[in-house]
Design an enzyme around this catalytic site. Structure first.
Site: not given
Ligand code: LLP
Length: 418
Positions: A314, A318, A345-346, A373
């Protein structure tokens, strides 16, 4: 999570009467921890204002589709809002009543429609004329009829995050009301369909009630126009989107909103349907994670934990805000500004930016309000096995999904032949 279900006792965070460090030791981290009480109370919060009026409250399965959670809700009398044959299968496996299922979604495949017809679900929320045609053909071929609600696109700006706004005219969801009216007046063309209702879903985490009210009104007005032309329906479906307080949002009063919807339906002699997801489970779950490293850099301090966007996407998707609590409050240490990030790795792999926390490597943190979620959007990205889930009931703890193993990760794959 409602503070009554997640609170500190002697400086240690507990869910109901289960101590989080004990759970971490027993089940490992990352770990989703849910409170049975919190889910039950949230459900009753929806059931109570609807008592005495013909209604169906359908839990939106996508928010958290773990079997034991569905089972608990089925035992509480829930109906279910599904969007796939997978969700249908889960609800049936969990003991849900097929006659209390509505099937939403813009892209229902033929096999999914057939499976839902077989199961004998309550209603299909149809989102296009082509879907109506397809369903009609399928039912005629079987000599049956299907109950359908037309999902209207009410063309309202819901003010929620663009990724979860679904009620504006340009969205892929629903049918334009004028077009829906024409379809409803032409139901003779669809002898396999029994038109029983009108539906809408404006968006998720609707912190503004006004657009939702406007959509509900549009739904009711369309029902009136149809009634004036001799078409009587059985229900109005006001969708989901009931918000929760993640941070400091001021929220509309859900009880009052339900009362308004109830009045709209009752005034027309219609039943009502709602599809809450998040509001039932978000506050009932925490994501328990351990700090692996604390990494000071010239640009700031990173607290690197063993959960990531693979467990709760999330924030990445978002920019969502989740409260982060130290599981054992460190009164002796100084709180410092930091970013809480995962190992993936982001750069989008974060839980929180610019928070003040007193933490060291090895500490446990609880990412709050992770029951909706969270697991249902989890992934194996970076070849990370999915985390385990436990349900707490007082002192009693049940493992409702075991942690995936490295073998699980590769269980469906084949090497090329030699
Ligand atoms: N009904 C329909 C037709 C829906 O599409 C949805 C959610 C719901 C009900 C339930 O909405 P809720 O009461 O949970 O707001 N992944 C996003 C939320 C996506 C919602 C998609 N549709 C998030 O984490 O915020």
């Amino acid at each position: 999570m409602s503070s009554s279900r997640c609170s500190y006792r002697d400086g240690v965070l507990q869910v109901e009467k289960a101590s989080l460090p004990v759970l971490a030791q027993h089940f490992g981290t990352p770990l989703y921890v849910y409170s049975r009480r919190a889910i039950t109370e949230a459900w009753q919060g929806f059931a109570r204002p609807l008592a005495g009026t013909p209604h169906l409250a359908c839990y939106a399965v996508k928010a958290n589709s773990t079997l034991a959670i569905l089972q608990l809700l089925a035992q509480l009398g829930a109906g279910f809002d599904i969007v796939s044959v997978g969700e249908l299968q889960r609800v049936l496996r969990a003991g849900g009543d097929p006659r209390r299922i509505v099937f939403s979604g813009v892209g229902k495949r033929t096999d999914e429609l057939l499976r839902a017809l077989d199961a004998g679900i309550h209603c299909f929320n149809v989102e296009s004329e082509t879907e109506l045609l397809r369903l009609n053909e399928l039912t005629l071929a079987r000599g049956t009829r299907a109950a359908v609600a037309l999902r209207i696109n009410p063309d309202v700006e819901s003010g929620t995050h663009p990724h979860v706004a679904t009620g504006h005219g340009a969205a892929k969801f629903g049918i334009d009301p004028a077009r829906a009216e024409a379809v409803a007046l032409n139901m003779g063309k669809f002898p396999g369909i029994c038109l029983t209702g009108l539906a809408c879903h404006v968006g998720s985490q609707l912190v503004q009630a006004a657009p939702w009210r406007a959509a509900a009104k549009r739904l009711a007005q369309l029902a009136d126009r149809l009634a004036a032309q001799g078409i009587t329906l059985a229900h109005l479906d006001f969708g989901g989107g009931f918000p929760v307080r993640y941070h400091d949002e001021s929220l509309p009063d859900t009880g009052a909103l339900l009362k308004e919807f109830r009045t709209l339906a009752e005034a027309r002699g219609l039943g009502m349907l709602i599809e809450p997801g998040r509001a039932i489970v978000a506050g009932a779950g925490v994501l328990l994670t351990r700090v692996e490293y604390v990494k000071p850099t010239p640009h700031g301090r990173f607290v690197i934990v063993d959960a990531g966007m693979t467990e709760l996407i999330r924030p990445a998707l978002y920019d969502a805000w989740h409260e982060i609590r130290a599981v054992i409050s460190r009164t002796e240490a100084k709180a410092e500004w930091c970013d809480v990030v995962g190992p993936v790795c982001e750069s989008a792999d974060f839980f929180a930016r610019d928070r003040r926390l007193a933490v060291q490597a090895g500490d446990l943190l609880a990412v709050m309000d992770a029951g909706a979620y969270g697991f249902s959007m989890s992934s194996n990205y970076n070849s990370r096995p999915r985390a385990a889930e436990v349900l707490v009931d007082g002192e009693h703890v049940t493992l409702i999904r075991r942690r995936e193993t490295l073998d699980d990760l590769m269980a469906l794959e084949e090497l090329l032949p030699e």
